[in-house]
Design a protein around this motif. Sequence first.
Motif, PDB file in Angstrom:
ATOM      1  N   MET A  23     -11.786   6.533  -1.092  1.00  0.00           N
ATOM      2  CA  MET A  23     -11.193   5.956  -2.310  1.00  0.00           C
ATOM      3  C   MET A  23     -11.783   4.592  -2.594  1.00  0.00           C
ATOM      4  O   MET A  23     -12.145   4.280  -3.743  1.00  0.00           O
ATOM      5  CB  MET A  23      -9.662   5.871  -2.155  1.00  0.00           C
ATOM      6  CG  MET A  23      -8.943   5.267  -3.356  1.00  0.00           C
ATOM      7  SD  MET A  23      -8.934   3.452  -3.391  1.00  0.00           S
ATOM      8  CE  MET A  23      -7.644   3.076  -2.219  1.00  0.00           C
ATOM      9  N   ALA A  35      -5.920   5.461  -8.234  1.00  0.00           N
ATOM     10  CA  ALA A  35      -5.547   4.985  -6.890  1.00  0.00           C
ATOM     11  C   ALA A  35      -4.471   3.911  -6.981  1.00  0.00           C
ATOM     12  O   ALA A  35      -4.585   2.824  -6.437  1.00  0.00           O
ATOM     13  CB  ALA A  35      -6.782   4.476  -6.150  1.00  0.00           C
ATOM     14  N   GLN A  36      -3.390   4.260  -7.649  1.00  0.00           N
ATOM     15  CA  GLN A  36      -2.375   3.276  -8.026  1.00  0.00           C
ATOM     16  C   GLN A  36      -1.694   2.584  -6.858  1.00  0.00           C
ATOM     17  O   GLN A  36      -1.279   1.434  -6.976  1.00  0.00           O
ATOM     18  CB  GLN A  36      -1.318   3.944  -8.918  1.00  0.00           C
ATOM     19  CG  GLN A  36      -1.875   4.317 -10.278  1.00  0.00           C
ATOM     20  CD  GLN A  36      -0.904   5.166 -11.088  1.00  0.00           C
ATOM     21  OE1 GLN A  36      -0.018   5.811 -10.534  1.00  0.00           O
ATOM     22  NE2 GLN A  36      -1.095   5.175 -12.395  1.00  0.00           N
ATOM     23  N   CYS A  37      -1.559   3.259  -5.733  1.00  0.00           N
ATOM     24  CA  CYS A  37      -0.838   2.632  -4.614  1.00  0.00           C
ATOM     25  C   CYS A  37      -1.768   1.846  -3.702  1.00  0.00           C
ATOM     26  O   CYS A  37      -1.329   1.245  -2.727  1.00  0.00           O
ATOM     27  CB  CYS A  37      -0.047   3.673  -3.821  1.00  0.00           C
ATOM     28  SG  CYS A  37      -1.044   4.681  -2.706  1.00  0.00           S
ATOM     29  N   GLY A  38      -3.049   1.860  -4.019  1.00  0.00           N
ATOM     30  CA  GLY A  38      -3.991   1.049  -3.247  1.00  0.00           C
ATOM     31  C   GLY A  38      -4.356   1.608  -1.891  1.00  0.00           C
ATOM     32  O   GLY A  38      -4.890   0.896  -1.047  1.00  0.00           O
ATOM     33  N   GLY A  39      -4.033   2.863  -1.660  1.00  0.00           N
ATOM     34  CA  GLY A  39      -4.439   3.491  -0.402  1.00  0.00           C
ATOM     35  C   GLY A  39      -3.290   3.778   0.538  1.00  0.00           C
ATOM     36  O   GLY A  39      -3.516   4.102   1.705  1.00  0.00           O
ATOM     37  N   ALA A  41      -1.165   6.283   0.483  1.00  0.00           N
ATOM     38  CA  ALA A  41      -0.772   7.700   0.511  1.00  0.00           C
ATOM     39  C   ALA A  41       0.577   7.922  -0.151  1.00  0.00           C
ATOM     40  O   ALA A  41       1.380   8.735   0.292  1.00  0.00           O
ATOM     41  CB  ALA A  41      -0.767   8.238   1.948  1.00  0.00           C
ATOM     42  N   SER A  42       0.832   7.188  -1.234  1.00  0.00           N
ATOM     43  CA  SER A  42       2.121   7.325  -1.896  1.00  0.00           C
ATOM     44  C   SER A  42       2.030   7.474  -3.413  1.00  0.00           C
ATOM     45  O   SER A  42       3.007   7.225  -4.109  1.00  0.00           O
ATOM     46  CB  SER A  42       3.015   6.125  -1.548  1.00  0.00           C
ATOM     47  OG  SER A  42       2.413   4.916  -1.958  1.00  0.00           O
ATOM     48  N   ALA A  44      -0.875   9.804  -5.003  1.00  0.00           N
ATOM     49  CA  ALA A  44      -1.672  11.016  -5.295  1.00  0.00           C
ATOM     50  C   ALA A  44      -2.620  10.836  -6.478  1.00  0.00           C
ATOM     51  O   ALA A  44      -3.110  11.828  -7.013  1.00  0.00           O
ATOM     52  CB  ALA A  44      -0.790  12.237  -5.488  1.00  0.00           C
ATOM     53  N   CYS A  46      -5.489   9.432  -6.275  1.00  0.00           N
ATOM     54  CA  CYS A  46      -6.857   9.332  -5.734  1.00  0.00           C
ATOM     55  C   CYS A  46      -7.312  10.725  -5.292  1.00  0.00           C
ATOM     56  O   CYS A  46      -8.190  10.876  -4.459  1.00  0.00           O
ATOM     57  CB  CYS A  46      -6.912   8.369  -4.558  1.00  0.00           C
ATOM     58  SG  CYS A  46      -5.961   8.945  -3.137  1.00  0.00           S
ATOM     59  N   LEU A  81      -6.457  13.500  -0.425  1.00  0.00           N
ATOM     60  CA  LEU A  81      -6.323  12.148  -0.965  1.00  0.00           C
ATOM     61  C   LEU A  81      -7.519  11.356  -0.461  1.00  0.00           C
ATOM     62  O   LEU A  81      -7.710  11.205   0.748  1.00  0.00           O
ATOM     63  CB  LEU A  81      -5.022  11.501  -0.485  1.00  0.00           C
ATOM     64  CG  LEU A  81      -3.728  12.188  -0.914  1.00  0.00           C
ATOM     65  CD1 LEU A  81      -2.525  11.436  -0.339  1.00  0.00           C
ATOM     66  CD2 LEU A  81      -3.612  12.285  -2.431  1.00  0.00           C
ATOM     67  N   CYS A  83      -8.034   8.335  -0.315  1.00  0.00           N
ATOM     68  CA  CYS A  83      -7.699   7.120   0.453  1.00  0.00           C
ATOM     69  C   CYS A  83      -7.442   7.430   1.917  1.00  0.00           C
ATOM     70  O   CYS A  83      -7.357   6.517   2.742  1.00  0.00           O
ATOM     71  CB  CYS A  83      -6.513   6.386  -0.155  1.00  0.00           C
ATOM     72  SG  CYS A  83      -4.929   7.248   0.012  1.00  0.00           S
TER      73      CYS A  83
HETATM   74  S1  FES Z   1      -4.439   5.586  -3.495  1.00  0.00           S
HETATM   75 FE1  FES Z   1      -2.394   6.277  -3.664  1.00  0.00          FE
HETATM   76  S2  FES Z   1      -2.373   8.104  -2.506  1.00  0.00           S
HETATM   77 FE2  FES Z   1      -4.414   7.401  -2.336  1.00  0.00          FE
END
Ligand code: FES
Length: 104
Positions: A23, A35-39, A41-42, A44, A46, A81, A83
């Motif tokens: 990601m 990639a809204q949560c920045g990595g 895994a919360s 989806a 990405c 994902l 990320c």
């Molecule tokens: S960046 Fe949010 S789940 Fe991968």
Amino acid sequence: MKILIYDEGGLVQLNEPASKTLMQAIRDAGLNIAAQCGGGASCATCHVYVDEAWCAKLKPADETESAMLDFAEARQENSRLSCQIELSEDLDGLTVTLAPGAAF
Ligand code: FES
């Protein structure tokens, strides 16, 4: 190493990505990924489809990733994902396609 990414504009090759995760490499290359949560895994957003030839070479998705993929648009057998994919030399040539809903 190189990574091949298919997005709405076609094929993009990333050479020697310095990023830790797929990601981050996609984002650092300036491609259109939310990639809204920045990595974490919360979110989806990405979501990628991994080329079939590479699916077995990746560590399997853990429970958290698999549960989040249930919220992804158009989940497939080869959904991951990005990320959660750690880049390493043994992934030289990894090929993925950005999934619907991954773009912002
Ligand atoms: S960046 Fe949010 S789940 Fe991968």
